[in-house]
Design an enzyme around this catalytic site. Sequence first.
Site, PDB file in Angstrom:
ATOM      1  N   ASP A   1       0.861  -1.183   0.000  1.00  0.00           N
ATOM      2  CA  ASP A   1       0.000   0.000   0.000  1.00  0.00           C
ATOM      3  C   ASP A   1       0.895   1.229   0.000  1.00  0.00           C
ATOM      4  O   ASP A   1       1.779   1.363   0.850  1.00  0.00           O
ATOM      5  CB  ASP A   1      -0.888   0.020   1.251  1.00  0.00           C
ATOM      6  CG  ASP A   1      -1.933  -1.088   1.228  1.00  0.00           C
ATOM      7  OD1 ASP A   1      -1.936  -1.882   0.271  1.00  0.00           O
ATOM      8  OD2 ASP A   1      -2.739  -1.153   2.171  1.00  0.00           O
TER       9      ASP A   1
ATOM     10  N   ASP B   1     -15.251  -3.496  -0.977  1.00  0.00           N
ATOM     11  CA  ASP B   1     -14.870  -3.274   0.416  1.00  0.00           C
ATOM     12  C   ASP B   1     -16.152  -3.072   1.208  1.00  0.00           C
ATOM     13  O   ASP B   1     -16.950  -2.191   0.891  1.00  0.00           O
ATOM     14  CB  ASP B   1     -13.981  -2.035   0.537  1.00  0.00           C
ATOM     15  CG  ASP B   1     -12.753  -2.128  -0.360  1.00  0.00           C
ATOM     16  OD1 ASP B   1     -12.270  -3.244  -0.578  1.00  0.00           O
ATOM     17  OD2 ASP B   1     -12.271  -1.075  -0.841  1.00  0.00           O
TER      18      ASP B   1
END
Length: 244
Positions: free
Chosen positions: A11, A132
């Site tokens: 990330d 998500d």
Amino acid sequence: MAAFTIYPAIDMRGGKCVRLLQGDYQKETVYGDSPFEMARLFVEQGAAWIHMVDLDGAKEGKRINDRFVLEVAKKLNVNVQIGGGIRTEEDIVYYLENGVARVILGSAAIANPPFVKEMLKKYGERIAIGIDAKNGFVATEGWLNTSNVKATELGKELAEAGAQTFIFTDIATDGMLSGPNVQAVAEMARVTGKNVIASGGVRSLADVKILQEFAEDGIVGAIVGKALYTNQFTLAQALEAVNV
């Protein structure tokens, strides 16, 4: 047993490798200054895929850390999937033409469903759908907003539109080292009838093995981040565990 892939996660925020706690930009830990060097270490341990996320891009709605993604895709012998800030066909083409194996569309699936369906028609399995979920509902814009759309309903609709691969994250477990929400991931696989990659919560090799037990049901891989960065186990150990 069906094939099961471990996706080490990188990330990116401000060009560094970071992890957020439950997607909270205020709860960031920096684990490395170079996404490329991190990717190189993962490849040395046997990674076949690397999962990269442009956190700045997810928040701003445009590509920001893309040069690091292309560096990995072009210089290392590994498949790269990238999510975060991909909102246009130009973004998709940019990545696919520069060596990226798979592009993840997330927030766009809620903000612009016709666009996502068109991209699935054009680019097929090179598009993954990132869903998500927060309490079963889809979260968007780097998890800053929660929609009123049920995650499983969106998955079913996009599977019917041609999506072959889903990346399902349960935000409650992400970055918490609390164990994955296996039932929620399995439910997404069951409802869509497609391949689902689990994301969030993996803390041990046992968690990886539990997810792998659902491989025949459609859970085809796991994204692993914080557990690797905090030395709960190594990528080499995880790969060995799923290939026994």
